[in-house]
Write an enzyme that holds these catalytic residues in place. Sequence first.
Site, PDB file in Angstrom:
ATOM      1  CG  ASP A 137      68.997  62.564  -0.534  1.00 43.43           C
ATOM      2  OD1 ASP A 137      70.008  62.970   0.064  1.00 43.43           O
ATOM      3  OD2 ASP A 137      68.642  61.376  -0.511  1.00 43.43           O
ATOM      4  CG  HIS A 138      71.408  66.952   3.276  1.00 49.36           C
ATOM      5  ND1 HIS A 138      70.684  66.023   3.962  1.00 49.36           N
ATOM      6  CD2 HIS A 138      72.651  66.909   3.809  1.00 49.36           C
ATOM      7  CE1 HIS A 138      71.454  65.447   4.867  1.00 49.36           C
ATOM      8  NE2 HIS A 138      72.654  65.957   4.800  1.00 49.36           N
ATOM      9  CG  HIS A 198      70.972  60.703   3.108  1.00 48.22           C
ATOM     10  ND1 HIS A 198      70.251  61.646   2.431  1.00 48.22           N
ATOM     11  CD2 HIS A 198      70.878  61.036   4.424  1.00 48.22           C
ATOM     12  CE1 HIS A 198      69.737  62.512   3.305  1.00 48.22           C
ATOM     13  NE2 HIS A 198      70.098  62.157   4.514  1.00 48.22           N
TER      14      HIS A 198
HETATM   15  C1  BG6 Z   1      69.675  63.632   7.780  1.00 48.83           C
HETATM   16  C2  BG6 Z   1      69.236  62.655   8.836  1.00 48.83           C
HETATM   17  O1  BG6 Z   1      68.955  63.440   6.594  1.00 48.83           O
HETATM   18  O2  BG6 Z   1      71.055  63.448   7.517  1.00 48.83           O
HETATM   19  C3  BG6 Z   1      70.062  62.819  10.090  1.00 48.83           C
HETATM   20  O3  BG6 Z   1      67.876  62.868   9.125  1.00 48.83           O
HETATM   21  C4  BG6 Z   1      71.531  62.720   9.759  1.00 48.83           C
HETATM   22  O4  BG6 Z   1      69.696  61.849  11.061  1.00 48.83           O
HETATM   23  C5  BG6 Z   1      71.897  63.661   8.631  1.00 48.83           C
HETATM   24  O5  BG6 Z   1      72.266  63.050  10.927  1.00 48.83           O
HETATM   25  C6  BG6 Z   1      73.318  63.458   8.176  1.00 48.83           C
HETATM   26  O6  BG6 Z   1      73.665  64.462   7.270  1.00 48.83           O
HETATM   27  P1  BG6 Z   1      75.166  64.967   7.152  1.00 48.83           P
HETATM   28  O7  BG6 Z   1      75.130  65.952   6.045  1.00 48.83           O
HETATM   29  O8  BG6 Z   1      75.529  65.549   8.479  1.00 48.83           O
HETATM   30  O9  BG6 Z   1      75.968  63.749   6.847  1.00 48.83           O
END
Ligand code: BG6
Length: 526
Positions: A206-207, A269
């Site tokens: 989960d980045h 997230h």
């Molecule tokens: C991803 C979603 O996990 O996270 C995307 O699939 C979203 O739809 C993105 O835009 C948002 O990540 P960050 O790091 O740009 O806030």
Amino acid sequence: MPDNTAARSTASTFPSGPDAKAVPEPFTLVIFGASGDLAHRKLLPAVFGLWQDGLLPPQFSLLGYARSPTGDDEFRRGAADAVAKFTHGRTVDPKTLEAFASRLHYAVGGYDDLACFQAIRRRLEDEAAREHRPPNTLFYLATPPEAFGPVVRRLGESGLSRRGAAAAPWSRVVIEKPFGSDLASARTLNGKVRAAFKEHQVFRIDHYLGKETVQNILVLRFANSIFEPLWNYKYVDHVQITVAESGGVEQRGPYYDRAGAVRDIMQNHMMQLVCLVAMESPLSLAADSVRDEKVKVLRALRPIPAVCGPEGVIRAQYAAGEVRGKQVQGYLREPGVAPDSTAETYAAMRVFIDNWRWSGVPFYLRTGKRMAARVTEIAVRFKPIPQVLFGAPGRSPVEPNTLAMRIQPNEGITLRFQVKVPGPAMQIEPFQMDFGYAEVFERAAPEAYERLLLDAAHGDPTLFARGDEIEAAWTFIQPLLDGIKQCLVQRLPQYPAGSWGPKEADALMEVDGRRWMLVRRPTGTR
Ligand code: BG6
């Protein structure tokens, strides 16, 4: 610039997470889905970033694997282009890039073809033998999600997974999101993963957990003594979490139209943010201690009724509008989106955590695409003071304190409190004390994918979701999905692109006598 040198010179290092300078043992990173968007935009630039910073061993190698018939040279050229295009916040040294590219290889094959996996195994073992090192391998599943099951099965059958291996030669797997599309499919996928790997070998990504500011929530809460005594139902009125994006669905229409905001952002997230804000102090920073506490929060979430309507989740779609001065089209006209789609691009809900600490404290969550600004913020709103002293008739009540954690952009922490305006009258106004990472620390925060890839290479799963954690998050989300299924609406409520969402979400707050807020307000927004 504030002089923070003295404060930083006493900085302590936590026993968890890799040492800043530690380099993992030699290994090969095998990327399944190497010709795809994720590999080009995120993974290859992140791996290069680690390589350029000297955080990968010289014998590191990368094997790209996908169905497209490409050779080593073409893959290397594509990778170098991707690194040049998608590396942000650091200079790409051409010589280092050349050396990096020489460590890349490509293999073409299907995701469900045992013979291809057996061929990879021979290839990895031969390469390792030539270099006199164990064939340690980190597999990265960056394929379309339908391929996750077949790939892990074939990794198991070919022996590549080395199920249970704890020491070299080790084998680990990183699995991208979405991990399942509902509770049943997540359970099925977990079953397949567990048949091929033991839990300590599995890294469900989960980045958001790789973001510095997300990690800092734990530091703010547990490395300071002043917040913890207030962090409960006695002093906290409510918590708001906003994950707003100004971008639309871009090229991901077909995926997004099946997912919607609840699956795309809330289930993963946002649940992670809820856990980090609400969890008890872990016994230690060891992976399982941290993850045990997160799972307890997920299990304490009050079930949301499986109904269509605001008692469940508020959903809406963006209509045409203006985002940062540019006209943009509505969701239903995006490429790959069904013209009568009822997938939500906005979702909001009120949740309760039924444990002692959070008894009766609402957590309001909202997320949307094509909102007025890109901002992720957690605001902890404290209870109002008794108005006996300063709340004289005719005066507006004194605003309660708020502590805001800005996850992105302009990462920082803000405390909002009252001050007396200089002068003869007792005039009180709220003031904000801001801490901004960019002003205090000169170096940019590392990319989330860099941190996560390095942790996986070191075998540290703290910042990855455990199997039971994923299932607990889906268990909470499943009734919402069931409720959504029952909604036989022809059309979802709309909000203009470039706004802060639909009026139905404002009404959710109004019935509770509250309103949505952003403490560190992005410029040019309401
Ligand atoms: C991803 C979603 O996990 O996270 C995307 O699939 C979203 O739809 C993105 O835009 C948002 O990540 P960050 O790091 O740009 O806030």
